[in-house]
Design a protein around this motif. Structure first.
Motif, mmCIF file in Angstrom:
data_model
loop_
_atom_site.group_PDB
_atom_site.id
_atom_site.type_symbol
_atom_site.label_atom_id
_atom_site.label_comp_id
_atom_site.label_asym_id
_atom_site.label_seq_id
_atom_site.Cartn_x
_atom_site.Cartn_y
_atom_site.Cartn_z
ATOM 1 N N THR A 38 0.862 -1.188 0.000
ATOM 2 C CA THR A 38 0.000 0.000 0.000
ATOM 3 C C THR A 38 0.902 1.243 0.000
ATOM 4 O O THR A 38 2.081 1.159 0.350
ATOM 5 C CB THR A 38 -0.935 0.037 1.218
ATOM 6 N N SER A 39 0.339 2.365 -0.397
ATOM 7 C CA SER A 39 1.146 3.588 -0.499
ATOM 8 C C SER A 39 0.314 4.788 -0.065
ATOM 9 O O SER A 39 0.182 5.759 -0.790
ATOM 10 C CB SER A 39 1.636 3.746 -1.932
ATOM 11 N N LYS A 40 -0.263 4.696 1.125
ATOM 12 C CA LYS A 40 -1.134 5.761 1.623
ATOM 13 C C LYS A 40 -0.291 6.955 2.065
ATOM 14 O O LYS A 40 0.839 6.756 2.473
ATOM 15 C CB LYS A 40 -1.954 5.241 2.811
ATOM 16 N N PRO A 41 -0.759 8.169 2.071
ATOM 17 C CA PRO A 41 -2.109 8.548 1.673
ATOM 18 C C PRO A 41 -2.206 8.997 0.204
ATOM 19 O O PRO A 41 -3.290 9.208 -0.291
ATOM 20 C CB PRO A 41 -2.396 9.738 2.599
ATOM 21 N N SER A 42 -1.066 9.129 -0.500
ATOM 22 C CA SER A 42 -1.156 9.755 -1.818
ATOM 23 C C SER A 42 -1.584 8.794 -2.917
ATOM 24 O O SER A 42 -1.930 9.209 -4.017
ATOM 25 C CB SER A 42 0.181 10.406 -2.184
ATOM 26 N N ALA A 43 -1.520 7.483 -2.637
ATOM 27 C CA ALA A 43 -1.958 6.496 -3.627
ATOM 28 C C ALA A 43 -2.452 5.265 -2.868
ATOM 29 O O ALA A 43 -2.165 5.115 -1.680
ATOM 30 C CB ALA A 43 -0.811 6.126 -4.544
ATOM 31 N N ARG A 90 -5.221 4.657 -7.411
ATOM 32 C CA ARG A 90 -3.974 5.368 -7.752
ATOM 33 C C ARG A 90 -2.764 4.488 -7.433
ATOM 34 O O ARG A 90 -2.717 3.852 -6.367
ATOM 35 C CB ARG A 90 -3.877 6.670 -6.949
ATOM 36 N N PHE A 91 -1.811 4.493 -8.337
ATOM 37 C CA PHE A 91 -0.594 3.698 -8.162
ATOM 38 C C PHE A 91 0.615 4.623 -8.145
ATOM 39 O O PHE A 91 0.759 5.480 -9.022
ATOM 40 C CB PHE A 91 -0.432 2.707 -9.321
ATOM 41 N N GLY A 134 -8.000 4.070 -13.431
ATOM 42 C CA GLY A 134 -6.611 3.840 -13.008
ATOM 43 C C GLY A 134 -5.804 5.122 -13.132
ATOM 44 O O GLY A 134 -5.938 5.866 -14.104
ATOM 45 N N ARG A 135 -4.977 5.422 -12.134
ATOM 46 C CA ARG A 135 -4.121 6.611 -12.169
ATOM 47 C C ARG A 135 -2.707 6.216 -11.751
ATOM 48 O O ARG A 135 -2.528 5.331 -10.913
ATOM 49 C CB ARG A 135 -4.620 7.695 -11.197
ATOM 50 N N LEU A 136 -1.740 6.936 -12.333
ATOM 51 C CA LEU A 136 -0.337 6.672 -12.001
ATOM 52 C C LEU A 136 0.278 7.953 -11.477
ATOM 53 O O LEU A 136 -0.112 9.042 -11.889
ATOM 54 C CB LEU A 136 0.401 6.214 -13.271
ATOM 55 N N ARG A 137 1.227 7.840 -10.596
ATOM 56 C CA ARG A 137 1.987 9.015 -10.170
ATOM 57 C C ARG A 137 3.404 8.587 -9.821
ATOM 58 O O ARG A 137 3.641 7.436 -9.444
ATOM 59 C CB ARG A 137 1.312 9.727 -8.998
ATOM 60 N N PHE A 138 4.318 9.487 -9.985
ATOM 61 C CA PHE A 138 5.691 9.207 -9.565
ATOM 62 C C PHE A 138 6.418 10.524 -9.364
ATOM 63 O O PHE A 138 5.975 11.575 -9.834
ATOM 64 C CB PHE A 138 6.427 8.312 -10.575
#
Ligand code: SF4
Length: 341
Positions: free
Chosen positions: A75-80, A135-136, A167-171
């Motif tokens: 998991t990658s809370k809270p932003s994804a 969100r990933f 689906g959303r991606l962020r990096f």
């Protein structure tokens, strides 16, 4: 450094059963990079260097090409919602990097070639949460941009998410190796964030990453390509002349992107912090670092991972926050400051 071209490459044999594995092998053969085989990334041996420091530096110039075996995403809370695997590690040498402690014994860069399997798993996570958006985050275990010219993995992920209604991606990145992403069909579903800082901080504490002007120029190109964009100003550091330098940073950003319409432009502000463990590692690895980690200038804060960390004293942190919020409010009135920590 704008992009990472390794000095030594290890392949896990199974990687050669995948198109990307074959493509990478052919590439390194062609350019003459030494290639070795390894049964598993855990058994990588033979990285040259007669001292720990040299071994560490050489390991950071080493690439391991393999498979992502675990298909459970963290998991990658809270932003994804989830961390999507793409690679682990980074060739950068930021003195305060979180990888110093989390990847201490395996600092090489690992890339995965079974991208279709990873994306299939992502699809099942999206399906589970329908009709909610999922969100990933692709930068949880390293910076995914410096080797994009080798793998093309980010572009694959960006275009895949572009086709997913939910689906959303962020990096986030400190590298400007983004030209191949500019024509990707992102459909507004990928948010690219640049980690930026003053020219002084980048020059002194972020060796082997892209420079101040390069990152600002890359952010401009990403904004022109219509991506949702964000900035992480981190770590914010106090040193002689820091106020002027952070002002210069915001002004330079404004000069490059202020005229563009950027939907949901966002800033995240993070002051420098360190733990005792991190301080010891940094002092060993970068003994000449000018990074100020004098506990007397700091106050302790209880951290999420069960350790005390040292942050700036209340008044210093308040000044930092006020100054940056005012600068951002003045030069980017429609942007949001997501948080200051
Ligand atoms: S660019 Fe990011 S991941 Fe790479 S060394 Fe610097 S802080 Fe670590």
């Amino acid at each position: 450094m704008d992009r990472f071209d390794p000095d030594l490459v290890f392949f896990e044999p199974q990687a050669l059963e995948y198109p990307l594995g074959k493509q990478l092998y052919a590439h390194f053969e062609k350019v003459g990079t030494p290639i070795k085989m390894t049964t598993s990334h855990n058994r990588v041996t033979g990285i040259p260097g007669d001292t720990d420091a040299k071994k560490y530096r050489n390991a950071k110039r080493t690439l391991v090409v393999g498979l992502r075996k675990t298909m459970e995403f963290d998991t990658s809370k809270p932003s994804a919602e989830y961390a999507i695997p793409l690679a682990t590690g980074c060739a950068g040498h930021c003195h305060y990097c979180y990888l110093q402690t989390t990847l201490s014994s395996k600092p090489y860069v690992r890339v995965y070639v079974n991208l279709d399997e990873i994306l299939e798993r992502a699809a099942s996570y999206i399906e589970e949460r329908n009709p909610e958006v999922t969100r990933f985050e692709a930068a949880c275990t390293g910076d995914p941009v410096s080797f994009e010219h080798l793998t093309g993995a980010l572009k694959r992920y960006i275009e895949y998410m572009g086709e997913q209604p939910n689906g959303r991606l962020r990096f986030v990145t400190k590298f400007n190796n983004i030209d191949s992403l500019l024509d990707a069909k992102h459909n507004g579903h990928t948010r690219i964030r640049f980690s930026i800082n003053t020219a002084y901080v980048i020059r002194n504490f972020e060796p082997a990453t892209s420079g101040f002007e390069e990152r600002i120029e890359a952010a401009g190109k990403v904004a022109e390509a219509g991506y949702p964009l964000g900035f992480i100003i981190a770590p914010i550091i106090i040193y002689e002349g820091w106020q002027d330098d952070y002002k210069e940073l915001i002004i330079r950003l404004h000069e490059r992107i202020g005229h563009l319409v950027i939907p949901e432009l966002e800033f995240e502000l993070i002051q420098h912090r360190f733990t005792k463990v991190a301080k010891n590692t940094i002092e060993k690895r970068y003994p000449k670092s000018k990074l100020d980690m004098n506990e007397e200038n700091r106050q302790m804060k209880w951290g999420r991972y069960g350790r005390f960390k040292y942050v700036y004293k209340k008044d210093d942190a308040a000044e930092m926050q006020k100054m940056l919020r005012e600068l951002i409010g003045h030069y980017f009135p429609s942007a949001e400051v997501a948080y200051f920590v």
